[in-house]
Structures are given as structure tokens and as C-alpha cells.
Design an enzyme around this catalytic site. Structure first.
Site, PDB file in Angstrom:
ATOM      1  N   CYS A   1     -29.794  44.345 -23.948  1.00  0.00           N
ATOM      2  CA  CYS A   1     -30.713  43.495 -24.712  1.00  0.00           C
ATOM      3  C   CYS A   1     -32.110  44.125 -24.758  1.00  0.00           C
ATOM      4  CB  CYS A   1     -30.787  42.101 -24.103  1.00  0.00           C
ATOM      5  SG  CYS A   1     -31.943  41.056 -25.014  1.00  0.00           S
TER       6      CYS A   1
ATOM      7  N   GLY B   1     -21.140  42.696 -34.841  1.00  0.00           N
ATOM      8  CA  GLY B   1     -22.053  41.577 -34.637  1.00  0.00           C
ATOM      9  C   GLY B   1     -22.511  40.949 -35.929  1.00  0.00           C
ATOM     10  N   ARG B   2     -23.443  41.628 -36.603  1.00  0.00           N
ATOM     11  CA  ARG B   2     -24.119  40.971 -37.720  1.00  0.00           C
ATOM     12  C   ARG B   2     -23.241  40.745 -38.946  1.00  0.00           C
ATOM     13  NH1 ARG B   2     -28.934  45.068 -37.495  1.00  0.00           N
ATOM     14  NH2 ARG B   2     -27.173  46.291 -36.761  1.00  0.00           N
TER      15      ARG B   2
ATOM     16  N   GLN C   1     -20.484  36.620 -21.043  1.00  0.00           N
ATOM     17  CA  GLN C   1     -21.501  37.643 -20.798  1.00  0.00           C
ATOM     18  C   GLN C   1     -22.649  37.096 -19.947  1.00  0.00           C
ATOM     19  OE1 GLN C   1     -24.554  39.253 -23.558  1.00  0.00           O
ATOM     20  NE2 GLN C   1     -23.401  41.168 -23.433  1.00  0.00           N
TER      21      GLN C   1
ATOM     22  N   LYS D   1     -21.913  46.156 -21.355  1.00  0.00           N
ATOM     23  CA  LYS D   1     -22.350  46.473 -22.712  1.00  0.00           C
ATOM     24  C   LYS D   1     -23.718  47.132 -22.611  1.00  0.00           C
ATOM     25  CE  LYS D   1     -22.900  44.331 -27.280  1.00  0.00           C
ATOM     26  NZ  LYS D   1     -24.345  44.139 -27.467  1.00  0.00           N
TER      27      LYS D   1
HETATM   28  C1  LIG Z   1     -29.221  37.619 -33.396  1.00  0.00           C
HETATM   29  C2  LIG Z   1     -28.633  38.590 -32.412  1.00  0.00           C
HETATM   30  C3  LIG Z   1     -28.404  38.174 -31.108  1.00  0.00           C
HETATM   31  C4  LIG Z   1     -27.855  39.069 -30.183  1.00  0.00           C
HETATM   32  N1  LIG Z   1     -27.583  38.627 -28.914  1.00  0.00           N
HETATM   33  C5  LIG Z   1     -26.939  39.447 -28.032  1.00  0.00           C
HETATM   34  C6  LIG Z   1     -26.499  38.972 -26.763  1.00  0.00           C
HETATM   35  O1  LIG Z   1     -26.663  37.791 -26.399  1.00  0.00           O
HETATM   36  N2  LIG Z   1     -25.869  39.870 -25.942  1.00  0.00           N
HETATM   37  C7  LIG Z   1     -25.653  41.171 -26.319  1.00  0.00           C
HETATM   38  O2  LIG Z   1     -25.074  41.943 -25.559  1.00  0.00           O
HETATM   39  N3  LIG Z   1     -26.045  41.641 -27.525  1.00  0.00           N
HETATM   40  C8  LIG Z   1     -26.655  40.795 -28.391  1.00  0.00           C
HETATM   41  N4  LIG Z   1     -26.966  41.260 -29.633  1.00  0.00           N
HETATM   42  C9  LIG Z   1     -26.582  42.630 -30.035  1.00  0.00           C
HETATM   43  C10 LIG Z   1     -25.187  42.626 -30.680  1.00  0.00           C
HETATM   44  O3  LIG Z   1     -24.205  42.218 -29.763  1.00  0.00           O
HETATM   45  C11 LIG Z   1     -24.826  44.030 -31.220  1.00  0.00           C
HETATM   46  O4  LIG Z   1     -24.857  44.931 -30.151  1.00  0.00           O
HETATM   47  C12 LIG Z   1     -25.782  44.513 -32.302  1.00  0.00           C
HETATM   48  O5  LIG Z   1     -26.059  43.474 -33.237  1.00  0.00           O
HETATM   49  C13 LIG Z   1     -25.244  45.740 -33.044  1.00  0.00           C
HETATM   50  O6  LIG Z   1     -24.025  45.462 -33.683  1.00  0.00           O
HETATM   51  P1  LIG Z   1     -23.934  45.156 -35.279  1.00  0.00           P
HETATM   52  O7  LIG Z   1     -24.569  46.305 -35.997  1.00  0.00           O
HETATM   53  O8  LIG Z   1     -22.470  45.016 -35.553  1.00  0.00           O
HETATM   54  O9  LIG Z   1     -24.691  43.874 -35.509  1.00  0.00           O
HETATM   55  C14 LIG Z   1     -27.548  40.393 -30.565  1.00  0.00           C
HETATM   56  C15 LIG Z   1     -27.790  40.798 -31.881  1.00  0.00           C
HETATM   57  C16 LIG Z   1     -28.317  39.916 -32.809  1.00  0.00           C
HETATM   58  C17 LIG Z   1     -28.535  40.379 -34.224  1.00  0.00           C
END
Ligand SMILES: Cc1cc2nc3c(=O)[nH]c(=O)nc-3n(C[C@H](O)[C@H](O)[C@H](O)COP(=O)(O)O)c2cc1C
Length: 324
Positions: free
Chosen positions: A106, A230-231, A76, A145
Site C-alpha cells: 500500500c 483490480g481496477r 488481507q 502482496k
Molecule cells: C481504490 C483502490 C484501493 C486499493 N486497496 C488495496 C488494498 O486494500 N490492499 C492492497 O493490497 N492493494 C490495494 N490496492 C491496489 C490493488 O490491489 C492493485 O494492486 C492495483 O490497483 C493494481 O492493479 P490494477 O492495475 O489491476 O488495478 C487498491 C487499489 C485501488 C485502486
């Protein structure tokens, strides 16, 4: 029948993906999640074009670390300069990257405030230009994304149609706006509207998928071809396996018991230690320990003590006390 997903020419063994997460989705964690099976695709955290192209420098070498087991891996990139992003994509593809993803979601002020990440949702023409230049620069699939928009969900619908026209291979949609950051719930119906706006390009639903049941719901509500978590995998690295098994109609496996969780943490610690060195890993693990312990009742003084351990031996001893 096995549920798979094609993104461009890439066939994924499952439609369930691990989201890019800065500070979390490094090589050791990706390998931990992969070790359970069922993962279609993982991503690096977002990388700036200079970081990508100077990957051997000490500061960024861990961000770009990968291994033969770490496949398939989406790389990415983020930024707002179409030429620079196209150069970074070309650089990566020339070195074997099987898929390039562009971050347009982001929400962090230091990124989106400067016009990159979700900042691009305020400049849809620039977002489209970036996607076009990156797609033109490489032969491998290019994905984007996005969030629903900066402050309303029409942006994602409009952008998805443009991305489809110019040959983007998949679109991941996090069902929140930039203004929402991480508040409220991911709007799966709004993701479904994006999905309904395009025919040819797979849409990947993201946000708040936390269990086998919620994975079923998000597929049903959005009609998407894939999902991205993600989380939750930070707390339960085996959740992607569980979801992939469910999609394939396979019976559920029991979650790891206390001993298996402890061993998993130790394996994770060792992989980090091999990469970052023990001293750095002891610090790095301060964020992982509370995640792995979520859902367990651990006395506060013990949690505090775990944040102050000095070396691997002490961490292991304390974790054994808590977990076994
Ligand atoms: C600690 C953290 C770091 C993240 N870093 C990125 C990243 O580098 N690139 C990105 O596209 N999204 C990033 N995200 C967003 C996640 O990819 C994802 O879109 C978001 O957490 C929602 O999904 P979830 O509810 O399954 O966590 C980040 C999220 C968290 C919590």
C-alpha cells in the site's frame, strides 16, 4: 484443459484473482464478480489487526462481512508489528479463513509513511520477519502482496527468495514501485524477473491487466502462475470470467447489453442496500455509478444529477433513462 492454480493446499478453479481494494471489494462487489464465474480467489480489503479482532463492532463489521457464497476468500491484513499480525492471522484462521494475505504494497502516506504496507519494502528484514511470524502462526496458506520495491525493482527479487525459503504460499507482485504510486505502467518484465528468481512459490502478476489480450500478454511476458486484477473489474465485473474462459480455450461470451448492465447495477445496489441500508447505499453508489457508466456518452447534467439522487427509486429512474 482447465487452467487452475494451487496455493498451498488450496485449489483455485482459475488462476485469475480479484485484487483487494479498500472501499470497493466489499461483500456485495465480490458476489457480483463471483456471479459471472471464472474467479479463482477474491480478497477482503486490507484490515488492521484490531479491526479483524473486533469485527463485530459497528465501525468495522462491513469490512469483515462475508457469506457462504463468498468463497474462497483471502483475508488481507496490514501493519508493521510481527506479533500483532501473527495474532490477527491466528484469529482469522481459527474462525475459518482459508488464506491470509499480508499487504506489503500500500503506497498511501498514512500507511507506508508509518512503515506498514509499502513502507515494509524499505525494511526488508522486518518484511521477512513479519512473513515468518505469520506463516508460523497458522496452518492455512499465507501469501504476500508486494510492489517492486520502494524505489527500485531489486527489492522484490530479493524478498521473493526470502519468502520462498520461509514457506510463503504465493507472492503477488504489483509491477510498480512505491515512488511511482499509480503512475507509469506496471512493469511486467520486472515481475518476470521476480518469477524467475523463485522455483517453488507461485508468483501472481498484478497491474494494468484490463482485457483478455493484456491477460495473455502478462502471462507470456512474466511466466507467472496467476494474475490479479483490480481496477478493471470495477468497470467490467465480467472481465475475470472473460479471461478465465480464454485461458481454458472457451469461446468468448458477448459483454452484457444495456438491459443486463442495468439489471446488474440494480442487483449490486440491492445487495449493498441489504447490507448497508438504503440511505447509506445511495451515497455509496455515487462512486459506483460513474464506473458502471464508463465508456458511455452521458450528458454532464445527467452525470451531475446522478450524483445527487436522494433514494433508490430516483436512482433507478435516472439510470433507466441513461442506460435503456
Ligand atoms: C481504490 C483502490 C484501493 C486499493 N486497496 C488495496 C488494498 O486494500 N490492499 C492492497 O493490497 N492493494 C490495494 N490496492 C491496489 C490493488 O490491489 C492493485 O494492486 C492495483 O490497483 C493494481 O492493479 P490494477 O492495475 O489491476 O488495478 C487498491 C487499489 C485501488 C485502486
Amino acid at each position: 484443459m482447465r487452467r487452475t492454480l494451487h496455493i498451498g493446499g488450496l485449489e483455485l478453479e482459475s488462476p485469475v484473482m480479484l485484487a483487494p481494494m479498500a472501499g470497493y471489494t466489499d461483500l456485495p462487489f465480490r458476489l457480483i464478480v463471483r456471479s459471472f464465474g471464472g474467479l479463482g480467489l477474491a480478497f477482503t480489503e486490507m484490515l488492521s489487526p484490531p479491526s479483524v479482532m473486533r469485527g463485530r463492532e459497528k465501525r468495522v463489521k462491513f469490512l469483515v462481512a462475508t457469506s457462504p457464497q463468498d468463497k474462497p476468500l483471502g483475508w488481507q491484513i496490514y501493519g508493521k508489528d510481527p506479533a500483532l499480525l501473527a495474532d490477527a492471522a491466528r484469529w482469522l484462521a481459527d474462525r475459518g479463513a482459508p488464506l491470509i494475505d499480508v499487504n506489503m504494497g500500500c503506497p498511501q502516506k498514512k500507511i507506508s509513511g508509518k512503515g506498514a504496507g509499502a513502507g515494509l519494502l524499505r525494511k526488508p528484514d522486518l518484511a521477512v520477519e513479519i512473513a515468518r511470524r505469520v506463516v508460523e502462526a497458522v496452518k492455512v496458506p499465507v501469501t504476500v502482496k508486494i510492489r517492486l520495491g520502494w524505489d527500485n525493482a531489486q527489492t522484490a527479487v530479493d524478498l521473493a527468495k526470502e519468502f520462498e525459503k520461509l514457506g510463503v504460499a504465493a507472492i503477488t507482485v504489483h509491477g510498480r514501485t512505491r515512488v511511482q504510486k499509480f503512475e507509469g505502467k506496471s512493469d511486467w518484465e520486472a515481475i518476470g524477473n521476480v518469477r524467475a528468481a523463485v522455483d517453488k512459490v507461485p508468483v501472481i502478476a498484478n497491474g494494468d491487466v484490463v482485457s483478455v489480450e493484456s491477460a495473455r500478454d502478462v502471462f507470456r511476458i512474466t511466466g507467472c502462475a496467476g494474475i490479479m486484477l483490480g481496477r478493471q473489474p470495477i468497470k467490467e465485473p465480467w472481465i475475470i470470467r472473460d479471461i478465465a474462459r480464454d485461458l481454458n480455450g472457451e469461446p468468448p461470451l458477448p459483454p452484457p447489453d444495456a438491459r443486463q448492465r442495468f439489471e446488474l447495477m440494480m442487483r449490486h445496489f440491492q445487495m449493498c442496500s441489504d447490507m448497508y441500508g438504503e440511505k447509506q447505499t445511495v451515497l455509496h453508489f455515487r462512486k459506483w455509478v460513474p464506473q458502471y457508466l464508463k465508456g458511455r456518452s452521458v450528458a454532464r447534467p445527467m452525470l451531475a444529477a446522478l450524483q445527487q439522487v436522494k433514494d433508490a427509486a430516483e436512482l433507478k429512474a435516472r439510470l433507466m433513462e441513461v442506460m435503456m
